[in-house]
Structures are given as structure tokens and as C-alpha cells.
Design a protein around this motif. Structure first.
Motif, PDB file in Angstrom:
ATOM      1  N   ASN A 182       0.829  -1.200   0.000  1.00 48.11           N
ATOM      2  CA  ASN A 182       0.000   0.000   0.000  1.00 48.11           C
ATOM      3  C   ASN A 182       0.867   1.256   0.000  1.00 48.11           C
ATOM      4  OD1 ASN A 182      -2.677  -1.351   0.450  1.00 48.11           O
ATOM      5  ND2 ASN A 182      -1.624  -2.020   2.302  1.00 48.11           N
TER       6      ASN A 182
ATOM      7  N   GLU B   4       1.885   4.649   1.170  1.00 53.14           N
ATOM      8  CA  GLU B   4       1.675   5.296   2.457  1.00 53.14           C
ATOM      9  C   GLU B   4       2.152   6.741   2.381  1.00 53.14           C
ATOM     10  OE1 GLU B   4       2.303   1.719   5.620  1.00 53.14           O
ATOM     11  OE2 GLU B   4       4.112   2.455   4.616  1.00 53.14           O
TER      12      GLU B   4
ATOM     13  N   SER C 293      -3.263   5.542   3.548  1.00 52.13           N
ATOM     14  CA  SER C 293      -2.755   4.329   2.928  1.00 52.13           C
ATOM     15  C   SER C 293      -3.642   3.998   1.730  1.00 52.13           C
ATOM     16  CB  SER C 293      -2.773   3.175   3.935  1.00 52.13           C
ATOM     17  OG  SER C 293      -2.269   1.987   3.363  1.00 52.13           O
TER      18      SER C 293
ATOM     19  N   ASP D 190       4.177  -0.354   2.306  1.00 59.46           N
ATOM     20  CA  ASP D 190       4.423  -1.377   3.310  1.00 59.46           C
ATOM     21  C   ASP D 190       4.738  -2.722   2.649  1.00 59.46           C
ATOM     22  OD1 ASP D 190       1.873  -1.866   2.387  1.00 59.46           O
ATOM     23  OD2 ASP D 190       1.012  -2.259   4.356  1.00 59.46           O
TER      24      ASP D 190
END
Length: 308
Positions: free
Chosen positions: A163, A165, A179, A201
Motif C-alpha cells: 500500500n 503510504e 494508505s 508497506d
């Protein structure tokens, strides 16, 4: 404008909402950005996916000869008709004007060398630490202003990681302000500045989906000038290691997985420190070589002796 060559790759529904997206862009925390669903025309997005380069075609081979976890291709026109069409479109005045209207940034310049951009592909287990990007074009006197990323991941699970971020300040914040899952034909456009901290991530592809990778097309745009209050000295990409997750707090009894997570974070930080020391040593060696190095040595020697 919708029928022009430059904007025909963009979904007409997006073209009809440029002013609305601009309002979202300029007001979004933690820094200007906008998330747009179905950004490219559906057939064009599918063509980009269908002809996305094989992982091995990119620059993923390490010095050891083994494949790493990230592969990029910046020679976009070599990837076939769809990518040649993409290249033709994004350098057109019509496309640059549309993105300018969408973000409120005029005078955008396309990068014909795709330095840092192009196709990006990341394998299971890969993550990207919070960072701000280099702020000037590496070879031109252009200010970096926008990142435009379109994801090409059909059937991507929300819990698969990878994702995007966006952080307010990763020096103190353990969690991002926003996110964004990298699902198919989702576009994220954000302003690049001294506070545009972003990351992704860890990718965690579940069993049964082995070999699935995180794919995207990254496009960077520049301007010849930018507001004085946003201008900083030239720098490279600046990374910050992640803070301890919030679940580590006073009174918590550490589990085996907690200890493994802490050790992993420390290993990453130690690796980063070793890298910085290695770069510092390489710079000092380069500094000591040649006439310039000798003159610098004499200057330092004279300074030390003068201080006595």
C-alpha cells in the motif's frame, strides 16, 4: 480536449472532473495529493498490463548476478505500441495541460529519460521506507513537482500490503496519514516537496498467489521554477527508517513474533548505517585522490598547524 491524442489515453470521466480533482488535490492532508479510480481509458490500461515487461527484463540483477526484489524499465518506448502511445501522450501539451489543471501547477515538463520512473515491479516481501524524492532533475535545472503513479494489479487483495503510504512526519509518526491499495488502474498524483514523505508497506502475497507482483507505471513531472518558499538546496532521495509500531508500548509482554519484528527493524537500521558509512568512506577516498585531493590535504594541514 478529450478527443486529442494527448488525452485520449485518459478516461473521459476523469477529464470531466479536473476542477473537482484539483480541489481534492490542494486540500488533501498530509500534503497535496489525489487518488483517482479508473484513470486510464479501460482498453489502454489493459494494453499496458498485457504488455508489461517481464521482471527479468528490468534492472533487477544485483552485482552477485542474482535477481533482486525490484525491477524497473525506463526505456519505455522499447516496450511496445501501448507504451509508445503512453510516451507520445504524456509529453503532449494537451496531457501536460490536463495534469496542470488537475493539480493547479502550470508549466509542467515531461522527463524524456524517465529517470527513476518507467515501469516498476516489486516481488513478495519487498517494502519501501518513508522518503522524500530528489528535488531536482539529475541532469537538468528543473524542479521536481509531481509524481503520477498508475497501478496495474488486477485482483489485488486489500490485505496483501504494497500500500502506498503518505506520512506527515515519519521521524515521529509510526502510522501513515493515508494508505492507498495499489489496485488496477488506480492513479495517485502527489506533489513532490520537502515534506512529501511516502513509502509502501511490505508486500505479503498469500498462498495460492505465488508469483504475483506489485506493478505500476511511475511518471515524474518538473517545472523550470517553483515558489521560493518551497525551494531547497539540491539533494538526493532522503530515507527515514520506520518507527516502532504502536503495539509496542510500556507493559506489553513481548511474544516471539514481537522479538523477531524488533530484530528485523534493527537489522534494517544497522544495514542503513553501514551503507552510509560505506558511502562516506567512498567519498573520502575520492576526495583524497588527484590534484584537488592533494590541495585539500595541504589546506587542512595548514589550518591545523595555524590553530596551534
Amino acid at each position: 480536449m478529450q478527443g486529442s491524442t494527448g488525452t485520449s489515453i485518459i478516461n473521459p470521466a476523469v477529464m470531466g472532473k479536473l476542477a473537482e480533482y484539483c480541489q481534492e488535490f490542494v486540500s488533501a492532508p498530509p500534503f497535496p495529493h489525489v487518488v483517482i479510480e479508473d484513470f486510464f481509458a479501460p482498453d489502454f490500461a489493459q494494453a499496458l498490463l498485457d504488455t508489461f515487461p517481464a521482471f527479468e527484463r528490468g534492472n533487477a540483477v544485483a552485482e552477485s548476478g542474482e535477481l533482486g526484489g525490484k525491477s524497473t524499465v525506463d526505456k519505455v518506448r522499447s516496450l511496445g505500441a501501448a507504451y509508445a502511445q503512453l510516451d507520445d501522450a504524456i509529453k503532449s501539451p494537451e496531457f501536460l495541460q490536463a495534469v496542470g489543471e488537475l493539480t493547479g501547477i502550470d508549466g509542467l515538463i515531461y522527463d524524456p529519460w524517465y529517470l527513476g520512473g518507467g515501469t516498476h515491479e516489486n516481488r513478495d516481501g519487498v517494502a519501501l521506507d518513508p522518503h522524500v524524492d530528489f528535488n531536482y532533475h539529475p541532469s537538468e535545472r528543473w524542479h521536481r513537482r509531481l509524481n503520477l503513479i498508475v497501478y496495474l494489479n488486477p485482483n489485488w487483495g486489500e490485505d496483501w500490503g504494497g500500500n502506498l503510504e503518505l506520512f506527515r512526519d515519519p521521524h515521529v509518526d509510526s502510522r501513515p496519514s493515508r494508505s492507498v491499495s495499489p489496485v488496477f488502474n488506480r492513479c495517485v498524483i502527489f506533489e513532490t516537496s520537502e515534506v512529501s514523505w511516502h513509502a509502501f508497506d511490505t508486500i505479503r502475497v498469500p498462498p495460492g498467489h505465488e508469483g504475483t507482483t506489485r506493478r505500476s507505471v511511475a511518471l515524474y513531472f518538473y517545472t523550470k521554477d517553483r515558489p521560493a518558499e518551497q525551494t531547497a538546496s539540491r539533494h538526493t532521495t532522503y530515507y527515514v527508517k520506520r518507527q516502532l509500531p504502536d503495539h509496542f508500548h510500556e507493559g506489553r509482554t513481548l511474544s516471539r513474533s514481537d522479538v523477531a519484528e524488533i530484530r528485523h527493524l534493527l537489522d534494517i537500521r544497522d544495514s542503513h548505517i553501514r551503507q552510509l558509512y560505506a558511502e562516506n568512506t567512498a567519498l573520502r577516498k575520492a576526495q583524497d585522490r588527484g590534484l584537488t585531493g592533494h590541495l585539500l590535504y595541504l589546506a587542512k594541514r595548514a589550518y591545523v598547524r595555524f590553530r596551534r
